[in-house]
Write a protein that holds these residues in place. Structure first.
Motif, mmCIF file in Angstrom:
data_model
loop_
_atom_site.group_PDB
_atom_site.id
_atom_site.type_symbol
_atom_site.label_atom_id
_atom_site.label_comp_id
_atom_site.label_asym_id
_atom_site.label_seq_id
_atom_site.Cartn_x
_atom_site.Cartn_y
_atom_site.Cartn_z
ATOM 1 N N GLY A 69 0.146 -8.589 -9.641
ATOM 2 C CA GLY A 69 1.555 -8.485 -9.949
ATOM 3 C C GLY A 69 2.298 -7.783 -8.840
ATOM 4 N N HIS A 70 3.599 -7.620 -8.991
ATOM 5 C CA HIS A 70 4.429 -6.979 -7.969
ATOM 6 C C HIS A 70 4.086 -5.500 -7.788
ATOM 7 C CE1 HIS A 70 7.048 -10.410 -7.314
ATOM 8 N NE2 HIS A 70 7.138 -10.568 -8.623
ATOM 9 N N ASN A 71 3.520 -4.869 -8.830
ATOM 10 C CA ASN A 71 3.192 -3.440 -8.778
ATOM 11 C C ASN A 71 1.728 -3.219 -8.415
ATOM 12 O OD1 ASN A 71 2.179 -4.535 -11.121
ATOM 13 N ND2 ASN A 71 2.560 -2.717 -12.388
ATOM 14 N N ALA A 72 1.193 -4.054 -7.540
ATOM 15 C CA ALA A 72 -0.240 -4.029 -7.235
ATOM 16 C C ALA A 72 -0.667 -2.875 -6.336
ATOM 17 C CB ALA A 72 -0.645 -5.353 -6.574
ATOM 18 N N LEU A 73 0.267 -2.257 -5.604
ATOM 19 C CA LEU A 73 -0.122 -1.305 -4.565
ATOM 20 C C LEU A 73 -0.956 -0.126 -5.069
ATOM 21 C CD1 LEU A 73 -0.063 -0.765 -1.574
ATOM 22 C CD2 LEU A 73 2.120 0.420 -1.858
ATOM 23 N N PRO A 74 -0.616 0.536 -6.183
ATOM 24 C CA PRO A 74 -1.466 1.649 -6.639
ATOM 25 C C PRO A 74 -2.916 1.218 -6.899
ATOM 26 C CG PRO A 74 0.646 1.739 -7.738
ATOM 27 C CD PRO A 74 0.605 0.429 -7.014
ATOM 28 N N GLY A 75 -3.090 0.059 -7.533
ATOM 29 C CA GLY A 75 -4.438 -0.441 -7.772
ATOM 30 C C GLY A 75 -5.156 -0.805 -6.488
ATOM 31 N N LEU A 76 -4.421 -1.371 -5.527
ATOM 32 C CA LEU A 76 -5.029 -1.699 -4.240
ATOM 33 C C LEU A 76 -5.472 -0.452 -3.498
ATOM 34 C CD1 LEU A 76 -2.645 -4.544 -3.015
ATOM 35 C CD2 LEU A 76 -5.096 -4.777 -3.513
ATOM 36 N N ASP A 77 -4.690 0.613 -3.612
ATOM 37 C CA ASP A 77 -5.068 1.876 -2.985
ATOM 38 C C ASP A 77 -6.374 2.389 -3.583
ATOM 39 O OD1 ASP A 77 -4.485 4.044 -1.154
ATOM 40 O OD2 ASP A 77 -4.092 5.258 -2.927
ATOM 41 N N ARG A 78 -6.496 2.375 -4.912
ATOM 42 C CA ARG A 78 -7.736 2.818 -5.569
ATOM 43 C C ARG A 78 -8.900 1.904 -5.191
ATOM 44 N NH1 ARG A 78 -3.947 3.486 -9.783
ATOM 45 N NH2 ARG A 78 -4.573 1.503 -10.736
ATOM 46 N N TYR A 79 -8.635 0.618 -5.135
ATOM 47 C CA TYR A 79 -9.667 -0.365 -4.753
ATOM 48 C C TYR A 79 -10.225 -0.069 -3.367
ATOM 49 C CZ TYR A 79 -11.012 -4.852 -2.555
ATOM 50 O OH TYR A 79 -11.651 -5.838 -1.835
ATOM 51 N N HIS A 80 -9.358 0.175 -2.390
ATOM 52 C CA HIS A 80 -9.826 0.448 -1.031
ATOM 53 C C HIS A 80 -10.561 1.787 -0.954
ATOM 54 C CE1 HIS A 80 -6.913 -2.769 0.086
ATOM 55 N NE2 HIS A 80 -7.835 -3.019 0.990
ATOM 56 N N GLN A 81 -10.090 2.787 -1.661
ATOM 57 C CA GLN A 81 -10.768 4.088 -1.647
ATOM 58 C C GLN A 81 -12.164 3.982 -2.241
ATOM 59 O OE1 GLN A 81 -8.442 7.346 -3.244
ATOM 60 N NE2 GLN A 81 -6.554 6.573 -2.328
ATOM 61 N N GLN A 82 -12.288 3.289 -3.374
ATOM 62 C CA GLN A 82 -13.611 3.151 -3.986
ATOM 63 C C GLN A 82 -14.535 2.309 -3.124
ATOM 64 O OE1 GLN A 82 -14.195 2.828 -8.293
ATOM 65 N NE2 GLN A 82 -15.160 0.823 -7.931
ATOM 66 N N THR A 83 -13.995 1.234 -2.551
ATOM 67 C CA THR A 83 -14.798 0.399 -1.654
ATOM 68 C C THR A 83 -15.363 1.222 -0.507
ATOM 69 O OG1 THR A 83 -13.574 -1.623 -2.179
ATOM 70 C CG2 THR A 83 -14.679 -1.547 -0.044
ATOM 71 N N LEU A 84 -14.532 2.072 0.087
ATOM 72 C CA LEU A 84 -14.984 2.889 1.206
ATOM 73 C C LEU A 84 -16.054 3.882 0.764
ATOM 74 C CD1 LEU A 84 -14.698 3.663 4.182
ATOM 75 C CD2 LEU A 84 -12.865 5.239 3.511
ATOM 76 N N ARG A 85 -15.875 4.510 -0.393
ATOM 77 C CA ARG A 85 -16.868 5.476 -0.879
ATOM 78 C C ARG A 85 -18.223 4.810 -1.088
ATOM 79 N NH1 ARG A 85 -12.604 7.350 -4.227
ATOM 80 N NH2 ARG A 85 -13.472 6.214 -6.006
ATOM 81 N N ILE A 86 -18.227 3.635 -1.700
ATOM 82 C CA ILE A 86 -19.492 2.940 -1.964
ATOM 83 C C ILE A 86 -20.149 2.500 -0.659
ATOM 84 C CG2 ILE A 86 -20.525 0.898 -3.018
ATOM 85 C CD1 ILE A 86 -18.294 1.069 -5.143
ATOM 86 N N ALA A 87 -19.350 1.942 0.256
ATOM 87 C CA ALA A 87 -19.904 1.491 1.534
ATOM 88 C C ALA A 87 -20.447 2.664 2.345
ATOM 89 C CB ALA A 87 -18.841 0.736 2.326
#
Length: 281
Positions: A69-87
């Motif tokens: 949706g148009h308000n995707a940025l907060p979720g995308l921020d969490r997605y990238h942070q979690q991706t980095l932690r796991i990697a």
């Protein structure tokens, strides 16, 4: 084109000047969504072929954080942070330098209503509209060094990148075929570049690594001399010519595209990854 349900697929190929492919791609489908992820490792950093794969696999396990949706940025921020932690945890387990994660990450997630696409780093995405127009968005950095997600692991590298004032990120919008509208270029200071679109307007959404900019045309058959650098629109026209959207449709299109490249004496020096979602009829 016959009626097809929403579908996704991906492909990646080594560049002519590389000894190992540092691009990686993945597609994933569940009952309600399709998603694709591609990563392009930095050639000057260590083991980025492994790092790109770690990032993509970590991202695949974090996709539920992305809201469409148009308000995707907060979720995308969490997605990238979690991706980095796991990697980063994976790097630690197998004792790799975290700099192996110096890689672009492009993600698309879609459902029946629409899609969200994000780019952390550089690359290209193409939005193929139902009216036959293709919107092309290219993200690049003036000095050729993208902002990588991995910089968040190293405050000194992050600060050094932030202080690099000449390395401006540019976002270019252009359209195929030519004449649809004028090309537009803007400067962006955002770490995450994202776009939301509706399934009512778009048919395919495609993520492409920056290897798309490395295509050249040989001056003559068998020549070892560097040929004409091909503009992106010339390469994208056959690359995006999907015949249908069933099964491994990106794999089929890429194989046909590579045959076209051989006939036209085109080569790509850099690795190339392509991933696409078909949004359904």
């Amino acid at each position: 084109m016959s009626k097809y349900e929403m579908n996704c697929d991906c492909a990646f190929f080594i560049g002519a000047d590389h000894k190992i492919c540092q691009d990686y791609a993945l597609s994933k489908t569940d009952e309600e969504t399709c998603a694709v992820v591609i990563s392009d490792g930095c050639s000057s950093s260590p083991d980025t072929d492994i790092g790109a794969r770690l990032l993509v696999k970590a991202a695949a396990g974090s996709l539920s954080l992305i809201e469409i949706g148009h308000n995707a940025l907060p979720g995308l921020d969490r997605y990238h942070q979690q991706t980095l932690r796991i990697a980063a945890l994976g790097c630690n387990v197998i004792r790799l330098d975290p700099a192996c994660l110096d890689a672009t990450l492009i993600t698309i997630k879609a459902n029946a209503d629409g899609f969200v696409i994000s780019c952390y780093g550089d690359g290209v995405f193409a939005l193929l509209r139902r009216d036959g127009i293709a919107e092309i968005v290219s993200i690049d950095f003036a000095d050729g060094y993208p902002r990588y997600l991995s910089y968040l692991l190293h405050p000194e590298r992050h600060d050094e990148f932030e202080a690099w004032t000449s390395n401006v990120k540019h976002v270019t919008h252009q359209y195929l075929p030519h004449g649809a509208t004028e090309r537009q270029i803007r400067r962006s200071d955002e770490a995450i570049e994202f776009h939301y679109g509706s399934s009512a307007e778009y048919l395919f959404v495609v993520a492409i690594s920056d290897g798309i900019f490395s295509f050249t045309e040989a001056t003559q058959a068998g020549s070892s001399q560097p040929g004409r650098l091909l503009p992106i629109e010339e390469v994208l026209t056959p690359l995006l010519d999907f015949k249908n959207a069933s099964g491994e449709f990106v794999q089929r299109r890429m194989q046909a595209f590579l045959r076209t490249c051989a006939i036209r004496r085109w080569r790509h020096s850099d690795d190339l990854a392509v991933a696409a979602i078909y949004l359904g009829d």
